[in-house]
Design an enzyme around this catalytic site. Structure first.
Site, PDB file in Angstrom:
ATOM      1  CG  ASN A  65      -0.463  -0.250   2.518  1.00  0.00           C
ATOM      2  OD1 ASN A  65       0.558  -0.921   2.685  1.00  0.00           O
ATOM      3  ND2 ASN A  65      -1.113   0.292   3.526  1.00  0.00           N
ATOM      4  CB  ILE A  66       1.690   3.600  -2.354  1.00  0.00           C
ATOM      5  CG1 ILE A  66       2.526   2.349  -2.714  1.00  0.00           C
ATOM      6  CG2 ILE A  66       2.520   4.881  -2.517  1.00  0.00           C
ATOM      7  CD1 ILE A  66       2.848   2.216  -4.188  1.00  0.00           C
ATOM      8  CD  GLU A  67      -1.318   4.886   4.515  1.00  0.00           C
ATOM      9  OE1 GLU A  67      -0.817   5.753   5.273  1.00  0.00           O
ATOM     10  OE2 GLU A  67      -2.017   3.937   4.930  1.00  0.00           O
TER      11      GLU A  67
ATOM     12  CD  GLU B 169      -5.166  -6.053  -0.952  1.00  0.00           C
ATOM     13  OE1 GLU B 169      -4.656  -4.910  -0.966  1.00  0.00           O
ATOM     14  OE2 GLU B 169      -5.878  -6.459  -0.023  1.00  0.00           O
TER      15      GLU B 169
ATOM     16  CB  CYS C 239     -10.770  -2.698   0.573  1.00  0.00           C
ATOM     17  SG  CYS C 239     -10.170  -2.166  -1.048  1.00  0.00           S
TER      18      CYS C 239
ATOM     19  CB  CYS D 234      -8.587  -4.988  -3.418  1.00  0.00           C
ATOM     20  SG  CYS D 234      -7.460  -3.592  -3.185  1.00  0.00           S
TER      21      CYS D 234
HETATM   22  N1  THU Z   1      -5.262  -1.323   2.462  1.00  0.00           N
HETATM   23  C1  THU Z   1      -4.708  -2.184   1.551  1.00  0.00           C
HETATM   24  O1  THU Z   1      -3.553  -2.039   1.156  1.00  0.00           O
HETATM   25  N2  THU Z   1      -5.480  -3.191   1.081  1.00  0.00           N
HETATM   26  C2  THU Z   1      -6.777  -3.411   1.426  1.00  0.00           C
HETATM   27  O2  THU Z   1      -7.434  -4.271   0.849  1.00  0.00           O
HETATM   28  C3  THU Z   1      -7.365  -2.631   2.522  1.00  0.00           C
HETATM   29  C4  THU Z   1      -6.616  -1.435   2.944  1.00  0.00           C
HETATM   30  C5  THU Z   1      -4.436  -0.222   2.972  1.00  0.00           C
HETATM   31  C6  THU Z   1      -4.904   1.135   2.518  1.00  0.00           C
HETATM   32  C7  THU Z   1      -4.358   2.031   3.607  1.00  0.00           C
HETATM   33  O3  THU Z   1      -3.036   2.400   3.262  1.00  0.00           O
HETATM   34  C8  THU Z   1      -4.302   1.141   4.837  1.00  0.00           C
HETATM   35  O4  THU Z   1      -4.446  -0.188   4.374  1.00  0.00           O
HETATM   36  C9  THU Z   1      -5.372   1.442   5.866  1.00  0.00           C
HETATM   37  O5  THU Z   1      -6.621   1.426   5.287  1.00  0.00           O
END
Ligand code: THU
Length: 140
Positions: free
Chosen positions: A45-47, A58, A94, A97
């Protein structure tokens, strides 16, 4: 899918998780996508300061594969948990995804949710996303 392949994918997902960029949530997710060509694409994940621009692990992995023209996906392993420690529970994907997986998955696709190499569960696409929206079938 044999145990050795599953464990190998989990190892890559744990490795990918180390690169997660999470200054806002401090929740790190890693994914490893196996395509039918035998390649593995890792994703984290990349915020972003603009929260809505964040990308999940994903979809990072799936978009890496598709952007390389490698669209036939076989399995994805997912691990996630709070920054600063190893995952302690399963991290289900989520809704966005799940929908993106469904776009490229066939009936054999497996979704592996893991804590570590010895603690995981694997699911079919239908279990992860029943009643899939695929009204606009690209094959038609
Ligand atoms: N996140 C994911 O990488 N995948 C998911 O299916 C659910 C959420 C990440 C997004 C965010 O950076 C962090 O988890 C908190 O929501």
């Amino acid at each position: 899918m044999d145990k050795q392949t599953i464990q190998f994918l989990i190892k890559y997902a744990l490795e990918a998780r180390k690169n997660a960029y999470t200054p806002y949530s401090h929740f790190k997710v890693g994914a490893a996508l196996l395509t039918k060509s035998g390649r593995v694409y890792k994703g984290c994940n990349i915020e972003n300061a603009a929260y809505g621009s964040t990308m999940c692990a994903e979809r990072t992995a799936i978009y890496k594969a598709v952007s390389e023209g490698d669209c036939d996906i076989q399995a994805i392993a997912i691990v996630g948990g709070e920054e600063g420690s190893e995952p302690t529970e399963l991290c289900p994907p989520c809704g966005s995804c799940r929908q993106v997986m469904a776009e490229f998955a066939d009936e054999d696709f497996r979704v592996i949710l893991a804590v570590d190499e010895n603690n995981y569960r694997d699911f079919s696409m239908d279990e992860v996303l029943p009643l899939i929206f695929h009204n606009l079938d690209p094959e038609e």
